[in-house]
Scaffold this motif. Structure first.
Motif, mmCIF file in Angstrom:
data_model
loop_
_atom_site.group_PDB
_atom_site.id
_atom_site.type_symbol
_atom_site.label_atom_id
_atom_site.label_comp_id
_atom_site.label_asym_id
_atom_site.label_seq_id
_atom_site.Cartn_x
_atom_site.Cartn_y
_atom_site.Cartn_z
ATOM 1 N N VAL A 1 0.854 -1.186 0.000
ATOM 2 C CA VAL A 1 0.000 0.000 0.000
ATOM 3 C C VAL A 1 0.893 1.239 0.000
ATOM 4 C CG1 VAL A 1 -2.014 -1.002 1.127
ATOM 5 C CG2 VAL A 1 -0.170 -0.113 2.516
ATOM 6 N N VAL A 2 0.481 2.232 -0.777
ATOM 7 C CA VAL A 2 1.223 3.483 -0.783
ATOM 8 C C VAL A 2 0.751 4.296 0.408
ATOM 9 C CG1 VAL A 2 1.709 5.597 -2.062
ATOM 10 C CG2 VAL A 2 1.476 3.433 -3.275
ATOM 11 N N SER A 3 1.668 4.582 1.342
ATOM 12 C CA SER A 3 1.211 5.283 2.543
ATOM 13 C C SER A 3 1.346 6.782 2.424
ATOM 14 C CB SER A 3 1.929 4.766 3.785
ATOM 15 O OG SER A 3 3.213 5.324 3.871
ATOM 16 N N LYS A 4 2.356 7.239 1.689
ATOM 17 C CA LYS A 4 2.421 8.684 1.461
ATOM 18 C C LYS A 4 3.315 9.015 0.276
ATOM 19 C CE LYS A 4 6.269 9.619 4.550
ATOM 20 N NZ LYS A 4 6.874 10.190 5.671
#
Ligand SMILES: Cc1cc2nc3c(=O)[nH]c(=O)nc-3n(C[C@H](O)[C@H](O)[C@H](O)COP(=O)(O)OP(=O)(O)OC[C@H]3O[C@@H](n4cnc5c(N)ncnc54)[C@H](O)[C@@H]3O)c2cc1C
Ligand SMILES: Cc1cc2nc3c(=O)[nH]c(=O)nc-3n(C[C@H](O)[C@H](O)[C@H](O)COP(=O)(O)OP(=O)(O)OC[C@H]3O[C@@H](n4cnc5c(N)ncnc54)[C@H](O)[C@@H]3O)c2cc1C
Lengths: 281, 364
Positions: free
Chosen positions: A230-233
């Motif tokens: 998942v791309v968190s930021k």
């Protein structure tokens, strides 16, 4: 011979401009192209077809617009094209992408067994080089990455010999079909589209498969759900604040500037003098 | 068996993920020690250096993973791994592992992970590391983050925060693998610094069988043709690099770069426009879509310092920038700058170094 070539539509990075002030990418009006690395694989597949006969099928998973990339491949001489498109694929990482593609290729194989799959070395947008190995593993095919040359292919014994780039040299490998190959860039040159193929590409009715048509039953393995990462930021790289020490000299003459620089370099970095003198010897 | 589980369990109120007991069993940081022809790829040591920091933060051991043919070499690799920071090594020795091949290496590494359960597994983003990482991650059905430039621990989730360039390199994105183990990542050579070697360090070796025989392995290595290193530029490990950019204007002026490089025994590098114009080979491109370098000295002439170039060379110890625009971004991160015309500064610099060497020679 039945060869499947996986291609991806990507934004043309040569035409991407970086905004000089904000340092963000300016995507407006950037044309979409076939991932350049995929063309080396497509050309190799077409070359093998020229020699051994058979059929080349191109496949992409992507939005409806990716149709244009498939038509381009038909114009180069691919026989069939399949667009796998479904909202359920959105947000896929490489694990989910390789699952969807491997399942779709298995679906293609129901029609005619697949002897070889070609992928690009990597894409120019996601740039992970992970989808090819992922498809091979899921389809239980032998994996040959970074291939610089297909030396020979024997359809009767179902064996293939290739040269594979390793870190410090080239491995000459032989394996059995079916196998998955990713070609290195610059290993061949894409042929010109013939007039006939261009007409064919324009008229060609491509197959459009949604999730179900592609044979995918388990929605937990595709799209965002099927993606462990998942791309968190997203953030701007931390700017180093140290500004360069600007070299100045009284005369401002190149010669004086150069001497001033070297004396600074050697006094402020004692190890440097040694390293430079050693290197130059 | 894999670490694939149901959707992440989110703790009420907070953005924290609670791992299942099965996944909590995954502990420790592993680095795959890549070797070819009896030599370990230095990226493995760089990763041990980085892995050391992650392991310290997590309070877990750091391990090297060595797969190879039985013999002295594999033992030596384990020992070297200890010198570079590993607490222990997992070792599979088998004749089938003599040359890198996808099938036996994937089997070996996957089995080790399933048996000893590390929470983090790092590999070099090389032709071998990428080939293997993609296959292993798919077999384990876990997440793999490619070409990371920063690795950290998100302590709240006890998870690896792996950052990599996005949007053409102008931004970074941080990727987490929250509810799957191990968390896998690859890193390109030279992105991380080489750790200090400590020859007094030792560690233990855990041996494991491969469980595969040669006749089960479909792909055979017929031959290995080593590169002639002389005709390949070796930018990644060069001590000094002299690079030119579009500001050099034409291939004739670019010769000034070669002149200085020749004197310094340096490699020649270039920005992308120079490579695209065909003045030098692709092998010499420094930056996001080229090589990452870490020389002691990097001299950049006529290079503006765009982020895509910068990411490939900012790990250099000392950067000298020559540019006629005082506001060029390269001056924001170079060590020394000369504002001026590269076409006159470069020959002056070559001359001045020559003089310096003559003096040094006389002194010795
Ligand atoms: C900035 C950014 C960073 C990302 N980082 C990661 C990451 O670290 N880990 C991760 O798992 N995912 C990541 N992703 C998601 C990943 O890009 C997508 O899963 C994408 O669909 C496939 O990956 P790729 O573009 O890297 O392909 P690559 O693995 O580089 O592609 C190799 C080859 O596989 C074939 N192929 C790839 N995609 C398709 C397709 N859609 N249709 C047909 N053939 C295809 C082509 O032949 C291609 O040349 C990232 C995405 C972005 C935008
Ligand atoms: C996806 C993507 C990937 C990329 N990958 C890379 C990469 O790997 N490597 C890379 O380098 N770039 C890469 N780029 C391109 C990058 O964005 C820049 O365009 C490029 O680095 C600029 O090269 P340059 O500094 O040589 O040219 P310019 O930006 O045109 O700069 C030329 C500089 O020369 C100076 N100059 C002009 N005349 C003189 C003179 N007489 N004396 C001294 N100085 C002078 C100017 O002031 C200017 O600063 C990538 C871009 C994208 C979108």
């Amino acid at each position: 011979m039945h060869i499947v070539v996986c291609i991806k539509q990507v934004p043309d990075s040569a035409q991407i401009r970086v905004h000089p002030v904000t340092n963000t990418i300016m995507r407006q009006g950037v044309p979409a192209i076939v991932n350049p690395y995929d063309l080396f694989s497509l050309e190799e597949a077409l070359r093998l077809k020229d020699i051994h006969g058979g059929r080349v099928t191109v496949i992409t998973m992507g939005p409806p617009q990716a149709e244009a990339a498939l038509r381009k491949c038909i114009s180069f001489g691919a026989d069939e094209a399949i667009l796998v498109t479904d909202r359920a694929f959105a947000g896929a990482d490489t694990l989910a992408t390789s699952y969807a593609l491997a399942t779709a290729i298995a679906q293609i194989a129901k029609d005619q067994a697949v002897d070889m799959v070609f992928c690009g070395k990597q894409t120019i947008d996601g740039d992970t080089a992970q989808v090819g190995p992922g498809i091979a593993k899921r389809m239980d095919m032998q994996l040959l990455t970074y291939v610089s040359q297909v030396d020979s292919l024997d359809i009767t014994s179902r064996t293939v010999q290739v040269q594979r780039r390793a870190e410090g040299g080239v491995q000459v490998l032989t394996t059995r079909l079916p196998c998955l190959v990713t070609m290195l860039e610059g290993t061949n040159e894409m042929r010109f589209a013939t007039m006939d193929n261009m007409f064919r590409a324009a008229r060609y009715q491509l197959k459009v498969w949604d999730r179900v048509a592609a044979g995918i039953e388990d929605v937990s393995k595709i799209g965002l759900k099927g993606s462990p990462t998942v791309v968190s930021k997203v953030f701007a790289p931390q700017a180093k604040t140290q500004r360069a020490e600007i070299i100045d000299s009284e005369s401002g003459e190149p010669r004086d500037l150069a001497l001033t620089l070297i004396s600074k370099l050697f006094t402020q970095h004692p190890a440097m003098s040694e390293a430079v003198v050693k290197q130059s010897a | 068996m894999s670490a694939e589980t149901k959707a992440p369990v989110k703790k009420a109120g907070k953005g924290k993920y609670e791992l299942s007991d099965e996944l909590k069993a995954y502990q420790g940081v592993w680095v795959f020690v890549e070797h070819e022809r009896g030599e370990v790829h230095p990226v493995s040591w760089e990763l041990l250096g980085e892995g050391r920091k992650l392991a310290a933060q997590l309070g877990v051991p750091l391990s090297g993973v060595v797969l190879g043919a039985p013999g002295l070499a594999t033992r030596r690799f384990c020992e070297e791994a200890f010198f570079h920071g590993a607490d222990n090594c997992y070792l599979i020795e088998d004749a089938a592992l003599g040359n890198y091949r996808n099938q036996p290496f994937t089997k070996g590494l996957t089995d080790l992970v399933n048996t000893y359960k590390p929470e983090i597994l790092l590999l070099g983003a090389t032709t071998q590391g990428r080939d293997l990482a993609g296959s292993v991650a798919t077999t384990l059905k876990t997440g793999l983050t490619a070409d990371c430039t920063e690795l950290n621990i998100d302590m709240e989730n006890r998870s690896l925060a792996a950052s990599r360039p996005t949007f053409g390199g102008s931004l970074l994105c941080t990727i987490l693998t929250l509810n799957y183990r191990p968390q896998m990542a690859t890193v390109r050579p030279r992105v991380m610094s080489m750790p200090q070697r400590d020859n007094s360090r030792t560690g233990s070796i855990v041996q494991h069988p491969l469980g595969l025989i040669e006749t089960d392995i479909v792909t055979k290595v017929l031959e290995y043709i080593p590169d002639n290193r002389q005709d390949k530029p070796q930018l990644a490990f060069a001590d000094i690099i002299v690079s030119g950019g579009r500001g050099m204007k034409n291939p004739e002026n670019f010769q000034l770069i070669w002149d200085l490089a020749l004197l310094l025994g340096a490699e020649v590098g270039a920005s992308r426009p120079v490579v695209q114009a065909g003045w030098v080979d692709l092998e010499r491109q420094v930056g996001q879509s080229g090589k990452t370098v870490r020389p002691k000295l990097y001299i950049a002439a006529g290079i503006s310092g765009a982020i895509q170039h910068r990411v490939g060379m900012e790990g250099s110890d000392v950067i000298i920038a020559i540019n006629n625009d005082p506001n060029a971004p390269i001056f924001d991160f170079a060590t020394y700058g000369i504002v001026g015309n590269a076409m006159t500064i470069l020959p002056a610099l070559t001359q001045a170094f020559k003089q310096q060497f003559a003096v040094a020679k006389m002194a010795s």
